[in-house]
Design a protein around this motif. Sequence first.
Motif: not given
Length: 730
Positions: A83-87, A96-102, A240-242, A304-306
């Motif tokens: 399993d892979v978790t990216l946050f 954050k949103t730019h990085t995750m969703r773009g 994508d944390l607030a 897990t990648i932060m």
Amino acid sequence: MSVRVIARIRPPGKAELEKDTIVTVDSANDDTNPNILKIPNPKNEAELFSFQFNSVYDQHATQQQLFENEVSPTVKHLFGGFDVTLFAYGVTGTGKTHTMRGGKSLADRGVIPRLLSAIYRRARKIEKDSGGDKQVEVAMSYYEIYNDRVFDLFEPPEKRTPAGLPIRDNGGKTVVVGLTERPCTTLKEFEYLYDQANVNRSTSATKLNAHSSRSHAILCVKLTQISDSHTLVSTASAIDLAGSEDNRRTDNNRERLVESASINKSLFVLAQCVEAISKKQSRIPYRESKMTRILSLGQNNGLTIMILNLAPSRSYHQDTLSSLNFANRTKKIEVNEIENEPVFGGPGAVTKATASITGPSIQRQPLRAISVASHNVHVGANEKPDKTDKLVKAFSVYSDKQRSQEGKSQALSHQQKRTDKRTLDIHGTSSRPSKLMRPSESVTRSSKFAAGAQQGLSQELLEDLISRRIDEKLAEKALEAQSQPTQALPEDLQRRLDALEQRVSEKEDGSRGEGLQFLLMAKQHVARGENSSALRMYELALPYFKGNEKLEGKIRALKEKIEGQKSTTQSLREDPCHDGAPELSNASPARRKRKAVRDDSKDDDYDEGQDVLGEDDDCEDEHCSKPKSRATTKPKTTLRKPALPSPDTNTFSDPLTQTPRTAHLLQIINTRDISQIRGLKGVGAKRAEAIVGALCEMDVDDITDLAQLGALKGVGLKTVENMRTGVGCI
Ligand SMILES: Nc1ncnc2c1ncn2[C@@H]1O[C@H](COP(=O)(O)OP(=O)(O)OP(=O)(O)O)[C@@H](O)[C@H]1O
């Protein structure tokens, strides 16, 4: 394996000047990729603090570079069963949103669409190379945590229930109940669903970000690889944390303030969890927020990648230092590197394993593991029993609960878990079966019998176990029968009571429960001598109790105290999460203890919280006549006869003889979640708050039996009886 932490600095925004850039990038060794971040000490600009992470990306880094270097390598692990978790973590407006969703253009696409693109590419290749023997299926679920409530992003806001979806602990994993899971066979299909769901995400304009995310968004992509002989399921979670926000800078209105308080609280709890993990404390406060329960940092398995998002400019100086300190501790967290087991079996297994994603286009999951499930497997008819010797690669688990043994026993318990899982999985599914699919009692019993036999239990013990289960079931049936109201209230009266209760709960939800939680947490911090954290909690409570002089006085007094401590002791900080300097030592435990004792003796926060409530109750609003309305709802409960065994029987105090109903009740109580506890029969908001308050003051982590529960301040045996009769089994 540790959490991999990468930092990314966004370019300066329109209102930020290049000359105000204070964060710079360096590398530990000139010829390697940058992995060091430098930022001046706010108290002495000439001094630079350095932070080292796995990688660091400056403002010129492209979405492509970040994905290729950091996320693309995880795809092969995902297909290998991990399993892979990216946050993404960072202050509001840091990207954050730019990085995750773009963005929408090819070059601007963020990590999530790129990850899906890579998954589909690899899946098609696997299918092609296997000549059609292998099949790869992808399904997604997507939800947000908004104001500490979980909402399915496939549901438009107007269709949501205000309380959101419940989350449960299921065998040590946190699960969201009733989440939609959608199959998506192509990238196009995924993008369509993802965009559609994002419309439902809570965003608003704030002074710091025109499109600020007001919720934590969690996307789970389930990958199922099916061949003739086995099925392998793994999950990629992208979160994508607030962003935390300093409300002195946001000019937030009341609604935004409440959102902000909730966001800040959950991030604060996350920081507390990370700190507790890094200090190897036995209790990690995961349960204090839904986000931390779901993220389960350090408890989940796989990779897990932060991604730490940072703004470059001076106006974010303190926030950037806080984020860097947080990331510095996070990088030390160990994560279990456990791959999911393939499930061996013929076509039957394949059908069962993929049932949830090959059926109708929208599937409701009965009970779904959120972030990662190390053994989210489906067992087929021809399951091979010789997989229990598979080795776990790492054993660095930090848990909410004290672990009794380390090392060997952990391996043993891991094997034990597998044995248990197998026992369950014989019924054809690894998640909780729906009612219709639930095996008959006799099958359950016989499989338990088999499990017991495997564990070497004596015949006598097994028979005892079985007869106890039968007794439990009979008792449950009797309880269910007795818990039916013996006499229905007149329809009109019932409707009025429901409406009243709804109004009361709406009012309480918005302005009391949350605020009180902050006050309770403040009290805990004061008791531990953590004044800075306590101050932060009081400040978070303030929007709920605007103009409350006592609370404001408390904040002022704490500020003065902290200032006084600073100047006399030269101690730079007490709460590392909200102070600038990296990795400075805390006060010695002895000093802390002394302070805690001193503060505790003076502290009356909880009572003060009740005072705050009292003042709130005194308002002229018609909804505020709670005592009356509560009283009128009472007949409902008094009509029912308590049907519990007497307190002196074993059921009250012996966890071994607990019925599922009792276990479920204790589980709800131990969530310490006011909204869940107040859903119990006979428990109103005030009592729920009192229970949570009493739980917070306990020395032990969890309530383990009904006697303990009955002994809590403000509970009593009658309440326990009420609560228990109203609870269903899970
Ligand atoms: N690496 C980058 N390159 C170009 N623009 C960026 C970059 N990172 C962020 N931005 C821009 O900065 C602004 C804020 O970014 P974003 O909305 O992603 O922040 P956020 O951290 O998600 O904020 P919040 O927590 O409030 O949701 C956006 O306009 C975004 O396009």
